[in-house]
Scaffold this motif. Sequence first.
Motif, PDB file in Angstrom:
ATOM      1  N   LYS A 115     -36.958  14.810  12.182  1.00  0.00           N
ATOM      2  CA  LYS A 115     -37.850  13.697  12.574  1.00  0.00           C
ATOM      3  C   LYS A 115     -37.184  12.397  12.163  1.00  0.00           C
ATOM      4  N   GLU A 116     -36.735  11.658  13.131  1.00  0.00           N
ATOM      5  CA  GLU A 116     -36.030  10.407  12.837  1.00  0.00           C
ATOM      6  C   GLU A 116     -36.916   9.453  12.024  1.00  0.00           C
ATOM      7  N   GLU A 117     -38.242   9.509  12.256  1.00  0.00           N
ATOM      8  CA  GLU A 117     -39.142   8.585  11.554  1.00  0.00           C
ATOM      9  C   GLU A 117     -39.253   8.884  10.053  1.00  0.00           C
ATOM     10  N   ASP A 118     -38.724  10.025   9.615  1.00  0.00           N
ATOM     11  CA  ASP A 118     -38.769  10.356   8.187  1.00  0.00           C
ATOM     12  C   ASP A 118     -37.585   9.738   7.422  1.00  0.00           C
ATOM     13  N   TYR A 119     -36.601   9.194   8.170  1.00  0.00           N
ATOM     14  CA  TYR A 119     -35.391   8.651   7.521  1.00  0.00           C
ATOM     15  C   TYR A 119     -35.624   7.219   7.052  1.00  0.00           C
ATOM     16  N   ILE A 120     -35.070   6.897   5.879  1.00  0.00           N
ATOM     17  CA  ILE A 120     -34.980   5.500   5.424  1.00  0.00           C
ATOM     18  C   ILE A 120     -33.484   5.209   5.368  1.00  0.00           C
ATOM     19  N   ARG A 121     -33.007   4.397   6.289  1.00  0.00           N
ATOM     20  CA  ARG A 121     -31.559   4.193   6.407  1.00  0.00           C
ATOM     21  C   ARG A 121     -31.085   2.869   5.816  1.00  0.00           C
ATOM     22  N   ASP A 122     -32.050   2.054   5.380  1.00  0.00           N
ATOM     23  CA  ASP A 122     -31.701   0.756   4.816  1.00  0.00           C
ATOM     24  C   ASP A 122     -31.901   0.828   3.291  1.00  0.00           C
ATOM     25  N   TYR A 123     -30.839   0.512   2.535  1.00  0.00           N
ATOM     26  CA  TYR A 123     -30.902   0.698   1.081  1.00  0.00           C
ATOM     27  C   TYR A 123     -31.965  -0.202   0.440  1.00  0.00           C
ATOM     28  N   ASP A 124     -32.077  -1.448   0.910  1.00  0.00           N
ATOM     29  CA  ASP A 124     -33.083  -2.358   0.332  1.00  0.00           C
ATOM     30  C   ASP A 124     -34.502  -1.867   0.613  1.00  0.00           C
ATOM     31  N   GLU A 125     -34.684  -1.317   1.810  1.00  0.00           N
ATOM     32  CA  GLU A 125     -35.992  -0.750   2.169  1.00  0.00           C
ATOM     33  C   GLU A 125     -36.305   0.444   1.262  1.00  0.00           C
ATOM     34  N   PHE A 126     -35.256   1.236   0.967  1.00  0.00           N
ATOM     35  CA  PHE A 126     -35.403   2.390   0.071  1.00  0.00           C
ATOM     36  C   PHE A 126     -35.868   1.923  -1.315  1.00  0.00           C
ATOM     37  N   LEU A 127     -35.190   0.890  -1.849  1.00  0.00           N
ATOM     38  CA  LEU A 127     -35.550   0.378  -3.185  1.00  0.00           C
ATOM     39  C   LEU A 127     -36.991  -0.126  -3.202  1.00  0.00           C
ATOM     40  N   LYS A 128     -37.391  -0.768  -2.122  1.00  0.00           N
ATOM     41  CA  LYS A 128     -38.754  -1.298  -2.015  1.00  0.00           C
ATOM     42  C   LYS A 128     -39.779  -0.159  -2.039  1.00  0.00           C
ATOM     43  N   LEU A 129     -39.469   0.876  -1.269  1.00  0.00           N
ATOM     44  CA  LEU A 129     -40.374   2.033  -1.187  1.00  0.00           C
ATOM     45  C   LEU A 129     -40.503   2.737  -2.534  1.00  0.00           C
ATOM     46  N   VAL A 130     -39.379   2.875  -3.241  1.00  0.00           N
ATOM     47  CA  VAL A 130     -39.390   3.517  -4.561  1.00  0.00           C
ATOM     48  C   VAL A 130     -40.269   2.704  -5.515  1.00  0.00           C
ATOM     49  N   GLN A 131     -40.129   1.385  -5.455  1.00  0.00           N
ATOM     50  CA  GLN A 131     -40.914   0.501  -6.318  1.00  0.00           C
ATOM     51  C   GLN A 131     -42.407   0.605  -5.992  1.00  0.00           C
ATOM     52  N   GLU A 132     -42.726   0.628  -4.694  1.00  0.00           N
ATOM     53  CA  GLU A 132     -44.137   0.741  -4.264  1.00  0.00           C
ATOM     54  C   GLU A 132     -44.730   2.061  -4.751  1.00  0.00           C
TER      55      GLU A 132
END
Length: 137
Positions: A115-132
């Motif tokens: 499922k392509e929608e399950d991927y987080i391909r942007d590192y800054d977006e990843f860091l944001k999600l981890v923080q949230e």
Amino acid sequence: MQVIKYAFQQHGDSRGQLVALEENKDIPFEIKRVYYMYDTGEGVRRGFHAHKSLEQILICIHGSCKILMDNGSEKKIVSLEKPYEGLYINNNIWREMYDFSPDAVLMVLASDFYKEEDYIRDYDEFLKLVQETKDNN
Ligand code: T46
């Protein structure tokens, strides 16, 4: 970050070795998909993403490779070089695969379909999600 590396049971006899993997037993989830990569070029680095919910087990069934795992605050590098070893990668972990030997076959058992929608391909977006995720817990 805890690294979970499984040493699967080897059923060896005079003929050689055999490893059997059953979902929800040897593998801690229902296996919905299996894929594998091979003929990886020298110096190639793959991955560069995290998953929102996918869980996976990586097994280098031939040859060797390295996996970088990053949970947003800590990085760990794990070598995979035995066909009976499996590395568990949970969701919300940034991963990169590299240092593939020319004969490497990296097999992945996944808890869900592609499922392509399950991927987080942007590192800054990843860091944001981890923080949230941290803020919500
Ligand atoms: C992961 C790491 C360890 C499919 O059509 N179906 C699939 O199930 C997969 C995994 C890939 N593809 C297609 C999508 C791309 O066009 O195969 C191509 C290569 O996939 P990708 O660039 O995502 O491969 P990697 O090595 O960067 O990442 C893969 C997995 O995608 C990923 O979930 O955790 O291996």
